[in-house]
Structures are given as structure tokens and as C-alpha cells.
Write an enzyme that holds these catalytic residues in place. Sequence first.
Site, PDB file in Angstrom:
ATOM      1  CD  GLU A  29       8.418  34.201  10.138  1.00  0.00           C
ATOM      2  OE1 GLU A  29       9.084  33.255  11.316  1.00  0.00           O
ATOM      3  OE2 GLU A  29       6.921  34.548  10.009  1.00  0.00           O
ATOM      4  CE  LYS A  35       0.297  37.952  12.612  1.00  0.00           C
ATOM      5  NZ  LYS A  35      -0.339  39.424  12.288  1.00  0.00           N
ATOM      6  CB  SER A  86      -7.992  39.431  12.458  1.00  0.00           C
ATOM      7  OG  SER A  86      -7.345  41.132  11.625  1.00  0.00           O
TER       8      SER A  86
HETATM    9  C1  PLP Z   1      -1.294  39.224  11.164  1.00  0.00           C
HETATM   10  C2  PLP Z   1      -2.223  39.382  10.926  1.00  0.00           C
HETATM   11  C3  PLP Z   1      -3.594  39.063  10.050  1.00  0.00           C
HETATM   12  C4  PLP Z   1      -2.552  38.556   9.067  1.00  0.00           C
HETATM   13  O1  PLP Z   1      -2.815  36.381   9.552  1.00  0.00           O
HETATM   14  P1  PLP Z   1      -3.408  35.026   9.305  1.00  0.00           P
HETATM   15  O2  PLP Z   1      -2.551  34.441  10.167  1.00  0.00           O
HETATM   16  O3  PLP Z   1      -3.946  35.042   7.986  1.00  0.00           O
HETATM   17  O4  PLP Z   1      -4.561  36.118  10.348  1.00  0.00           O
HETATM   18  C5  PLP Z   1      -4.516  39.414   9.549  1.00  0.00           C
HETATM   19  N1  PLP Z   1      -4.969  40.483  10.892  1.00  0.00           N
HETATM   20  C6  PLP Z   1      -4.193  41.468  11.293  1.00  0.00           C
HETATM   21  C7  PLP Z   1      -4.588  42.104  12.899  1.00  0.00           C
HETATM   22  C8  PLP Z   1      -2.357  40.755  11.521  1.00  0.00           C
HETATM   23  O5  PLP Z   1      -1.748  41.298  12.667  1.00  0.00           O
END
Ligand code: PLP
Length: 392
Positions: A112, A90, A378
Site C-alpha cells: 500500500e 525505503k 531520510s
Molecule cells: C516515507 C518517508 C519517511 C517517513 O517514514 P518512516 O518510516 O518514519 O521513516 C521519512 N522520510 C522520507 C524521505 C520518506 O519517504
Amino acid sequence: MKTYQVNSEGYYGEFGGAYVPEALSRCVEELRQSYLQVLEDEGFKKEFHRLLRDYVGRPSPLYPAKRLSEKYGCKIYLKREDLNHTGAHKINNAIGQVLLAKRMGKSRIIAETGAGQHGVATATVCALMNMECTVYMGKTDVERQRVNVERMKMLGATVVPVTTGSMTLKEAVDEAILDWCSHPTDTYYVIGSTVGPHPYPDMVARLQSVISEEIRKQLNEQEGRDYPDYLIACVGGGSNAAGTIYHYIDDERVGIVLAEAGGKGVESGLSAATMNLGSVGVIHGSKTLVMQNEDGEIEEPYSLSAGLDYPGVGPMHANLAYQRRAQVFAINDDEAVAAAFELTRLEGIIPALESAHALGVLPKMEFKSTDVVVLTVSGRGDKDIETFLSYK
Ligand SMILES: *Cc1c(COP(=O)(O)O)cnc(C)c1O
């Protein structure tokens, strides 16, 4: 040529667009007129990529996961977004949007947050760039995500608990939009995923596309070819997936595999599997797939993973699913938790619960031994340890 990218009106096939109230249309229009010019400006690119390198720690490794590969009989690489500063992808988007806000002459940032991950990323970048930051968060989420609330406060952000409705993400979004409507000149609204009215989905996808840009280069170095056979990512709103597939979206040699949250099971009534269960509707200013009842009322989503617990999905992904360009799996809570333990024990990497949904796809696929698979991790699992250990 057929493309799965956005068109000039902000649509991916029939999904997308900007469905916003009159009071917001000027703000959204100002953003639409600025974003491409700024994102493609050489000075912006230089500053953005310098911060991604020196502050975030990019490029993130493309790690050949040997033991995981042996288990699944193919060659699996992990794209390590978990190693970024603040622990997830992010931050890539937050840096890009706050830089854009500064170039648009805005002095105040609002955001948000649901689980608090996007709020923390935004508060981090605001501290770095000396910008005022207000984060709206449902009161229920404030209570269940106390550590992230403390992090945002320590970073200097004001966290506003929202007490309307179910007191979660949806109400936090409504409150942020109200704020934006009433401060259109000095305020910039940072959205954390590929959702919301055009141009947000396209902008967030572009800012996250550094992920697939790096994959291309890293695969070329390690594999001698710059594309994989499969890309796998989890989808909440869709930003890490959009970043993972961005440069491959029209390359049909590359299979796109998306994992959404099945919760307790797609048929259980406790799920966030929007691409499986959703129908066409409008949510947060975008026409997309939405979990809703026959009267168009939004249904409360459920997932053990706070980051995937969203009743909509980005319009890019809705279109990929609808056109069958992407294969979509709903991964249940128990499958995700098992996959997280498996990665931890095979590779010594504790993934975020969200990312564990992408890993949960592996046992459902049939790979050839020559297949090259890139799976995006992610985020890191530090925030989820209690959930992993108490899950039964
Ligand atoms: C917020 C988050 C997601 C989900 O958000 P996407 O916009 O679909 O990527 C996935 N993995 C992690 C570690 C997150 O913090």
C-alpha cells in the site's frame, strides 16, 4: 538487562503485538516463523548486502556538515539516505522484504502507499527481481501524487485506486489486507515502515539497521569513537529513525531525538504529532499510540509532508517516548520549511520535507561545542520543490 528492543512475543514494553483478524493470523504466523531464520541466513545476508552496495549505492556517506555545525555550535554529521537509489531509505526495506518473499516461495507482491514513496521503492525492486506487483493507493492520493503513480506504472506495477472512506492511506491498507487474506499462499505483503502486526516492526527495523551499522563504522573512522552524543531523525511510521538508532537503542550515552509532524501546531487540530497527542489503541494490527477521539475513532492526521501524515506510530517509538528514552519534538510545517531552506543554503543539500522535520529540531536543542550529532537525511527534496516554493 533492560532493553528497548522487541521481546519474543513482539512487544516493546506494552506496545506492539499482533492484533489481526482470524483470516490473517495464518499469514502473519507464517511470516513470524520465517523472518528471523531468513534474515540471519548467510546466503540472504550476502545477497542483501551485495544489492545494497551495487544497486542502492551504499554505504551512504556520513557527511560532516561544516557550515551547519558552525551555526549550531556543535559537530553535526548528516547520514545521507537521500543519496540512495530512488532517493530515500525505503529501498533498503523493500529489497530485504522482496528477497524474503522469494525465499518463502511467494510469486506475487502487494503493497500500500500513501505519498507513493513506498510504492515506488517496492515497484522498483519488483522490476529488478521480476516479481508481479500490485500497489493499493487511495484515490485522493492517486490524484495528488500523479508523478509517483506514473513511475510505478512505468516500472510495471498495477496501481489500484481505492475509493472507500477518505480514499487515503488507511483505506489503502485495509484493501491490501483484504487482498492478502484472499491470496494467502502466493502473495507477500510488503509493509513500508515499522508499523503493522509483529513481526513487521521488528523486521523493518532490522532491514533498516544497516544505517546505524554504517554510522558506527563511519564515526569510528572520522571521530575516533563509534557513538555520537545525539541521534536525530524524523518519524512517520518510524523506519528511518529505527534504522538510525538500532545499534544504539540500549546505549544510554547516546541521546535519541525524534521529530514528528506538528502540522499547523500540536494544539491546532491540524497535526500528525502522534507521540504528543496519541493515546493507547490498536491501529493496523499493532497496539501503539494512536490519534483518536474518546470513542476510539481514528482522527484524520494532517501534515504538509505526505510521508509523516500517519495517525499512528511504530510500537518501538511509542515505547521510547513513553519510557522517556527518546526526546520527542513536534515540528510544525513552517519550521520544517525554514529548516529545508537553511540546509539548502548552508550546505547545498535540498532535503525531503520529511527529513526537514529532523532538521527543525536543531534550533530547539542546546548543544555543547564538543557534542557529536548525527542527523539522518531520510530522503531528497526533488519531489517537494513545488511545495517548498509555494509555501506561505
Ligand atoms: C516515507 C518517508 C519517511 C517517513 O517514514 P518512516 O518510516 O518514519 O521513516 C521519512 N522520510 C522520507 C524521505 C520518506 O519517504
